[in-house]
Design an enzyme around this catalytic site. Structure first.
Site, PDB file in Angstrom:
ATOM      1  N   SER A 233       5.404 -16.357 -12.387  1.00  0.00           N
ATOM      2  CA  SER A 233       5.416 -14.930 -12.699  1.00  0.00           C
ATOM      3  C   SER A 233       4.239 -14.637 -13.611  1.00  0.00           C
ATOM      4  O   SER A 233       3.791 -15.512 -14.368  1.00  0.00           O
ATOM      5  CB  SER A 233       6.730 -14.574 -13.408  1.00  0.00           C
ATOM      6  OG  SER A 233       6.654 -13.295 -14.001  1.00  0.00           O
TER       7      SER A 233
ATOM      8  N   TYR B  54      13.210 -15.673 -19.915  1.00  0.00           N
ATOM      9  CA  TYR B  54      12.665 -15.728 -18.557  1.00  0.00           C
ATOM     10  C   TYR B  54      11.201 -16.171 -18.578  1.00  0.00           C
ATOM     11  O   TYR B  54      10.805 -17.082 -17.844  1.00  0.00           O
ATOM     12  CB  TYR B  54      12.801 -14.363 -17.882  1.00  0.00           C
ATOM     13  CG  TYR B  54      12.121 -14.269 -16.549  1.00  0.00           C
ATOM     14  CD1 TYR B  54      12.710 -14.807 -15.417  1.00  0.00           C
ATOM     15  CD2 TYR B  54      10.882 -13.644 -16.414  1.00  0.00           C
ATOM     16  CE1 TYR B  54      12.086 -14.731 -14.171  1.00  0.00           C
ATOM     17  CE2 TYR B  54      10.253 -13.558 -15.189  1.00  0.00           C
ATOM     18  CZ  TYR B  54      10.860 -14.105 -14.068  1.00  0.00           C
ATOM     19  OH  TYR B  54      10.227 -14.027 -12.848  1.00  0.00           O
TER      20      TYR B  54
END
Length: 195
Positions: A149, A162
């Protein structure tokens, strides 16, 4: 034909979180290149229906696929998924796409929410790597792709856990690439932005 070297006939790919979005697109692309596909989902009824639809789309295109449900938040989930899939076919390609993000301010993070993100984004993927990559090396060919990501290098303040898990997966890709590159196994990280 120079494109023949990109064909994946007689190769099996396991794509985690493959029922929709990025995972689904990856699974369909790999099937289009000739790979057999293991379509992972988290095991809910809704996810099973979505995964079955991906399997159907692959089969309608002339490919081979099978859905496998496994909730990565549960203990030993990665090992159980690896056992189920390899009983069907040895895995040549592993795409670690499944993940969960629970946005919140760092002061509000609870043990439960922390543990869930760690289980889904790190512990279960680690178990899959432990179970599947050595066999790839022994066969002299394998591909591992971690779907990262933008958060792994530009973390958002609301995604502390995350973003940390995605940064860890990037580190794993570098580490495992060095360990297994000499055995014909490549390990790469792809880090998309918002999809």
């Amino acid at each position: 034909n120079p494109l023949d070297r990109f064909r994946l006939a007689n190769r099996t790919a396991l794509v985690t979180g493959a029922r929709r979005e990025i995972g689904r697109a990856i699974a369909l692309a790999l099937a289009g290149a000739g790979a057999r596909l293991a379509i992972h989902h988290a095991g809910t009824a809704e996810e099973a229906v979505d995964a079955d639809n991906v399997v159907r789309d692959i089969e309608q295109g002339g490919g081979t696929a099978r859905a496998f449900g496994q909730d990565f938040a549960l203990d030993d989930a990665g090992h159980r998924l690896a056992t189920s899939v390899t009983a069907w076919s040895p895995v040549d390609i592993l795409v670690l796409n499944a993940s969960i993000e629970l946005p919140e301010a760092y002061q509000a993070i609870t043990r439960e929410r922390f543990d869930k993100q760690i289980s889904v984004n790190l512990r279960s993927p680690l178990e899959l790597l432990q179970a599947l990559v050595p066999a790839m090396g022994a066969r002299g060919w394998g591909r591992v792709v971690t779907i990262g990501s933008v958060q792994q290098v530009r973390p958002h303040p609301q995604m502390l856990v995350y973003a940390g898990t995605k940064a860890a997966q990037l580190n794993w890709a570098w580490n495992l690439a060095r360990q297994f590159g000499g055995q014909g196994v490549t390990v790469n990280n792809l880090a998309p932005g918002a999809i």
